[in-house]
Structure formats: structure tokens, C-alpha cells
Design a protein around this motif. Structure first.
Motif, PDB file in Angstrom:
ATOM      1  N   GLY A 111      -8.438   0.499  -0.344  1.00 32.77           N
ATOM      2  CA  GLY A 111      -7.995   2.105  -1.208  1.00 32.77           C
ATOM      3  C   GLY A 111      -6.780   1.806  -2.602  1.00 32.77           C
ATOM      4  O   GLY A 111      -7.195   1.042  -3.291  1.00 32.77           O
ATOM      5  N   ARG A 112      -6.035   1.720  -1.633  1.00 32.22           N
ATOM      6  CA  ARG A 112      -4.319   1.928  -2.758  1.00 32.22           C
ATOM      7  C   ARG A 112      -3.766   0.817  -2.336  1.00 32.22           C
ATOM      8  O   ARG A 112      -2.391   0.307  -2.875  1.00 32.22           O
ATOM      9  N   ALA A 113      -4.680  -0.294  -1.399  1.00 31.24           N
ATOM     10  CA  ALA A 113      -3.415  -1.577  -1.242  1.00 31.24           C
ATOM     11  C   ALA A 113      -3.734  -2.740  -2.836  1.00 31.24           C
ATOM     12  O   ALA A 113      -4.316  -2.534  -3.055  1.00 31.24           O
ATOM     13  N   GLY A 173       0.741  -1.022   0.221  1.00 33.91           N
ATOM     14  CA  GLY A 173       0.088   0.231   0.682  1.00 33.91           C
ATOM     15  C   GLY A 173       0.820   1.789  -0.460  1.00 33.91           C
ATOM     16  O   GLY A 173       1.712   1.359   0.558  1.00 33.91           O
ATOM     17  N   ASP A 174       0.378   2.270  -0.772  1.00 33.43           N
ATOM     18  CA  ASP A 174       1.107   3.676  -0.737  1.00 33.43           C
ATOM     19  C   ASP A 174       0.478   4.788  -0.432  1.00 33.43           C
ATOM     20  O   ASP A 174       1.024   5.530  -0.783  1.00 33.43           O
ATOM     21  N   GLN A 218      -7.071  -4.355   6.588  1.00 37.42           N
ATOM     22  CA  GLN A 218      -8.322  -4.425   5.794  1.00 37.42           C
ATOM     23  C   GLN A 218      -8.186  -5.831   5.339  1.00 37.42           C
ATOM     24  O   GLN A 218      -9.029  -6.924   4.871  1.00 37.42           O
ATOM     25  N   MET A 219      -7.092  -5.871   3.983  1.00 40.34           N
ATOM     26  CA  MET A 219      -7.066  -6.748   2.686  1.00 40.34           C
ATOM     27  C   MET A 219      -6.559  -7.517   3.116  1.00 40.34           C
ATOM     28  O   MET A 219      -6.629  -8.833   3.197  1.00 40.34           O
ATOM     29  N   LEU A 220      -5.176  -7.671   4.112  1.00 39.13           N
ATOM     30  CA  LEU A 220      -5.591  -8.849   4.463  1.00 39.13           C
ATOM     31  C   LEU A 220      -6.317  -9.599   5.764  1.00 39.13           C
ATOM     32  O   LEU A 220      -6.005 -10.990   5.089  1.00 39.13           O
ATOM     33  N   ALA A 221      -7.323  -8.804   6.484  1.00 37.11           N
ATOM     34  CA  ALA A 221      -8.180  -9.996   6.447  1.00 37.11           C
ATOM     35  C   ALA A 221      -9.209 -10.901   5.568  1.00 37.11           C
ATOM     36  O   ALA A 221      -9.880 -11.582   5.941  1.00 37.11           O
ATOM     37  N   GLY A 244      -1.353   1.678   7.406  1.00 42.56           N
ATOM     38  CA  GLY A 244      -1.714   0.682   7.616  1.00 42.56           C
ATOM     39  C   GLY A 244      -2.725  -0.592   7.827  1.00 42.56           C
ATOM     40  O   GLY A 244      -2.963  -1.164   7.519  1.00 42.56           O
ATOM     41  N   ALA A 245      -4.056   1.121   7.982  1.00 44.76           N
ATOM     42  CA  ALA A 245      -5.391   0.039   8.244  1.00 44.76           C
ATOM     43  C   ALA A 245      -5.849  -0.542   6.890  1.00 44.76           C
ATOM     44  O   ALA A 245      -6.786  -1.422   6.326  1.00 44.76           O
TER      45      ALA A 245
END
Length: 234
Positions: free
Chosen positions: A156-158, A63-64, A77-80, A72-73
């Protein structure tokens, strides 16, 4: 001699502590125990070739987003979401360099957020596993993992990408110790018969830990670094 050898192997006599620990834990095949524990690698002629339990692929969520807290959020969130979607796609998630730990909703925080190779960019790295065996070949497992990685929605950007080449894992390599030893001793008996009555064959090193190496797209070779010694009978 054979009875004594099997008794020693069954009781774990003279085995390093780690060897006994790996009767049930899952290890990455490319992360050789040789590299971890400084054992001298000596590939013998006889071992056990079998299909690995899982094909393992490293993935990374990057993510950037400019704001560090939001960045970080989004990654978390994408990891979850990746964890939530794993079962539906027939894959499992894990983390670890040598011994693998299942990645679940309960231990997401154990996967650390680290800096990426660009300013204002961070990432998390973990592993996706697809089971092997039966109709699941290495090729089908790779397709399963790729389809799963594409299906996890960005936040988002992740975004999530596959990283590097796949590897294999095997669960409880030390559980195959007796099976490997049986093959070694059968080979020793055959050699002794061929040598004739004037020679005997002894086996050294069966107390060493089980080692492993990759033997194909979906196969591993498990072995004990034994040595056969041929000596003339007195």
C-alpha cells in the motif's frame, strides 16, 4: 597475586549482576554500558581490539494511509515480509536499544507502532544486522543491508527506509574478560621490569565490568577500566 586475580575473575567475584548477564547477550556498541549503568568512563591504555560480530543499521517502515486500521495493517504486513526475506539476503533482524532481541515471525507484535512526524502517519522501527568477519567488511555489510532494504516490497502506502548511521554489535562482551586481563597483566609485568627493582606495579579495577567503544568501521575496543599504580618498594 596473578593466581588470585584469575581465580576471582573466573568465579565472577565482586562483579555487578549485569556484568555476569552479558556473557552471551548481544549489545549495541554505541549504546555504551557506561551510559546505561553510570560507571565512570576511564579508557585505559590496554584493551582488546577485535572485529565486531555485526554491523547494525536502524530501519523504519512508515505508512500514511488515511484510514488508521488499514494504515496499521499495511505497516505490519510489510514488517512481516521483511522478516520473511531476511535469511535470503543474509541479514538478521532485531530490536532493542541496548541488549538486542532477535525479531522473528513469533514476536512481531513486540515491535510497537508509533506516531510519525506527520498527521495520519505511523511507523515501526527495528534493526537490520549483517555479520562481520572473514570477507565481510564494514563496507560489504553496508551494501548487503542496503540491497535488502531496497528488495522488501512496499505494501500500500507503507515503505521502508534506512535511518541514521550504522553501528556495531558484539555478542557476549564479558566472555573476553580473561583475555583482556591477561593483556593488562602482561603490560604491568613489562612496566615493572622497566622500573627496576626499587619499584612495584599493582593493578586496580580488574573487578570492574567489561566496557566497549567503537574503534573503526567494523572494529570494537573492549576494555576494563583498570589503573596501574607504581609504588616504591619498602
Amino acid at each position: 597475586m596473578l593466581k588470585t586475580l584469575f581465580s576471582a575473575l573466573a568465579l565472577g567475584v565482586a562483579l555487578p549482576a549485569l556484568a555476569q548477564d552479558l556473557a552471551s547477550q548481544e549489545v549495541v556498541v554505541t549504546a555504551s554500558r557506561v551510559e546505561q549503568d553510570s560507571y565512570e568512563r576511564d579508557m585505559p591504555a590496554v584493551g582488546l581490539r577485535r572485529t565486531a560480530d555485526f554491523l547494525v543499521q536502524e530501519v523504519v517502515i512508515r505508512g500514511d494511509t488515511r484510514d488508521p486500521k488499514q494504515r496499521g495493517a499495511e505497516i505490519r504486513q510489510m514488517l512481516a515480509r521483511a522478516v520473511e526475506m531476511a535469511d535470503k539476503h543474509g541479514v538478521q533482524l532485531a530490536f532493542g536499544d541496548y541488549i538486542l532481541t532477535p525479531l522473528t515471525a513469533a514476536n512481531l507484535d513486540e515491535v510497537t507502532l508509533s506516531n510519525d512526524n506527520r498527521p495520519d502517519s505511523q511507523k515501526v522501527e527495528f534493526l537490520v544486522k549483517a555479520p562481520l568477519g572473514g570477507k565481510e567488511s564494514g563496507a560489504t555489510a553496508e551494501k548487503r543491508i542496503a540491497a535488502y532494504a531496497d528488495a522488501v516490497p512496499e505494501v500500500g502506502r507503507a515503505q521502508m527506509d534506512i535511518s541514521g548511521d550504522s553501528s556495531l554489535s558484539i555478542v557476549g562482551p564479558d566472555q573476553y574478560r580473561l583475555q583482556i586481563a591477561e593483556s593488562v597483566m602482561a603490560d604491568a609485568r613489562a612496566l615493572a621490569e622497566r622500573m627496576g627493582g626499587g619499584y612495584s606495579v599493582t593493578i586496580e579495577g580488574l573487578n570492574m565490568p567489561v566496557l566497549w567503544t567503537r574503534a573503526g568501521l567494523s572494529d570494537v575496543m573492549l576494555y576494563i577500566p583498570y589503573k596501574l599504580v607504581i609504588v616504591p618498594k619498602p
